[in-house]
Design a protein around this motif. Structure first.
Motif, mmCIF file in Angstrom:
data_model
loop_
_atom_site.group_PDB
_atom_site.id
_atom_site.type_symbol
_atom_site.label_atom_id
_atom_site.label_comp_id
_atom_site.label_asym_id
_atom_site.label_seq_id
_atom_site.Cartn_x
_atom_site.Cartn_y
_atom_site.Cartn_z
ATOM 1 N N ASP A 35 40.636 31.836 47.633
ATOM 2 C CA ASP A 35 39.995 32.002 46.327
ATOM 3 C C ASP A 35 40.107 30.710 45.507
ATOM 4 O OD1 ASP A 35 39.263 34.576 46.903
ATOM 5 O OD2 ASP A 35 40.876 35.521 45.755
ATOM 6 N N TYR A 83 40.380 27.720 46.681
ATOM 7 C CA TYR A 83 39.486 26.740 47.299
ATOM 8 C C TYR A 83 38.045 26.957 46.835
ATOM 9 C CZ TYR A 83 37.157 24.105 51.029
ATOM 10 O OH TYR A 83 36.380 23.217 51.727
ATOM 11 N N GLU A 84 37.602 28.201 46.854
ATOM 12 C CA GLU A 84 36.228 28.502 46.452
ATOM 13 C C GLU A 84 36.000 28.218 44.967
ATOM 14 O OE1 GLU A 84 33.643 29.331 48.311
ATOM 15 O OE2 GLU A 84 34.915 29.092 50.093
ATOM 16 N N LYS A 85 36.986 28.475 44.156
ATOM 17 C CA LYS A 85 36.819 28.387 42.711
ATOM 18 C C LYS A 85 37.030 26.980 42.164
ATOM 19 C CE LYS A 85 38.301 30.804 38.488
ATOM 20 N NZ LYS A 85 39.174 31.882 37.955
#
Length: 432
Positions: free
Chosen positions: A161, A163-165
């Protein structure tokens, strides 16, 4: 900003005096011994000062400033299990935010412009980094003592999460690494899944490796391999890796580092204080390994001062090997700057070079401890202290100058951290 009549540590790590360095749009745009014709805005008088690349703290745990002075005079295993883990169980994102802000204030005041952080409570750490405007490679530490599907582990989901954010946000100031805490805190199935999954990601893998003799030998007993050999066989090195500590690595491990382009974050103060040993940086450097420097946490160090770390990194190999002519100051200065930037995957940082990010540190050389000036680089590495840092700039933004912070109210932060610590200690005692 234009730095005028200032000494510089140039891209070859040689000292040049009476130079001009112009900063525009977050980059170093001009370097010369001649006054530029264009306007760079504010002119900074650099007489009796030197500007060098900002320091990169290649391994730390920023919220752990809250534990400074709390867990003392214990070896690593007891330090963790008896003191650190019970304290950390009482933390939360809000408390981690204040601990991180305190760390960032300390790092900026001692010339650090970027750090590689390994912890949890991602939202608290990210809030602090965004507000303070420093650079970070952050990783949510993964520990798993059960055989589970990789993406079903709650800690893995938090890491992904993050990493994605946040990866490459804030104009690239924030990068998200992936992190296995260590071999001994993860099941083999998790390590293998980590290697397979991260191979497809744009990330650095940040891991504690062979910090203690018992860790190293226990891995050999379990798997017939050193931690480094295990990580290679599990596919972890398909991505660039940053291995912290590496005190007990062997010749075969070092060859694996060289072959796979692994960077090592040596943490001399922490390894000494916890009685873990001394990383053989001389052998690592001699075998072509990219060696950076880290402080580890303020709990095990007890400071985040890269100048102190450089001093130790300079003298320890000499005493350890009984050779006074090894690991020279220029090598150590590279370890603290450009080597750390490369370990983070920031290839436009770490040098005083046109086109590179304006991540800069200014040291006041007009101090008793920095006279006479036979060799400025020797003086910086052997004699300078964090109190000699007078300016820290990240991407052209002056974040710290002459004791003042641009974005941090350090008095309020410090008082809040004291309050948090008193609360946590009380909660730990009540739940013992």
């Amino acid at each position: 900003m234009l730095f005028k009549n200032i000494g510089i540590i140039n891209e070859n790590f040689d000292y040049e005096e009476n130079m001009y360095v112009g900063v525009r749009d977050g980059k170093i745009a001009y370097i010369s011994s001649e006054m530029p014709s264009e306007d760079f805005g504010e002119v900074y008088d650099g007489r009796k000062k030197v500007v060098l690349p900002g320091f990169v703290n290649a391994h730390t745990h920023s919220p752990m400033t809250l534990l400074r002075g709390y867990a003392e005079n214990l070896p690593l295993a007891r330090w963790l299990n008896e003191k650190v883990f019970p304290f950390e169980n009482r933390l939360n994102p809000d408390r981690a935010y204040f601990g991180t802000m305190l760390s960032i204030a300390e790092m900026l005041a001692s010339g650090t412009t970027s750090f590689s952080d390994m912890y949890f409570f991602t939202e608290g750490v990210m809030k602090a980094v965004k507000e303070a405007k420093i650079k970070v490679n952050y990783s949510r530490s993964i520990t798993s003592f059960e055989d589970v599907v990789f993406t079903e582990d709650s800690r893995v989901r938090e890491a992904l999460d993050a990493y994605e954010k946040y990866h490459n946000t804030e104009n690239g100031r924030i990068k998200i690494d992936m992190c296995l805490h260590a071999e001994y805190t993860n099941k083999l199935s998790m390590i293998e899944q980590f290697g397979k999954y991260t191979a497809q990601m744009d990330t650095v893998n940040h891991i504690h490796v062979s910090e203690t003799e018992s860790e190293h030998e226990s891995c050999r007993e379990k798997y017939g391999k050193t931690p480094t050999e295990l990580f290679e066989s599990a596919g972890v090195m398909q991505r660039p890796c940053l291995f912290a500590h590496c005190v007990w690595v062997e010749d075969g491990d070092i060859e694996i580092f060289r072959k796979n382009g692994v960077s090592v974050a040596s943490c001399p103060a922490s390894n000494l204080k916890l009685g873990s040993g001394v990383c053989d940086t001389y052998k690592l450097l001699g075998n072509g390994v990219n060696v950076a420097l880290g402080t580890d946490s303020a709990s095990s160090n007890n400071g985040l001062d890269m100048l102190r770390e450089m001093y130790l990194a300079s003298i320890l190999p000499k005493g350890f090997r009984r050779q006074a002519d090894i690991v020279e100051p220029r090598q150590v200065l590279r370890m603290a700057t450009v080597n750390g930037a490369r370990a983070q995957g920031r290839f436009d940082c770490g040098l005083i070079k046109e086109g590179f990010c304006a991540d800069l540190t200014v040291i006041d050389m007009d101090k008793p401890n920095l006279y006479p000036d036979f060799d400025v680089i020797n003086n910086i590495v052997y004699s300078a202290s964090k109190s000699d840092v007078v300016l820290t700039m990240v991407d052209g933004d002056v974040l710290y100058r002459d004791g003042e912070y641009k974005y941090i109210d350090v008095k309020t932060i410090g008082e809040k951290c004291n309050e948090i610590v008193r609360q946590v200690v009380r909660e730990v005692k009540e739940n013992a």
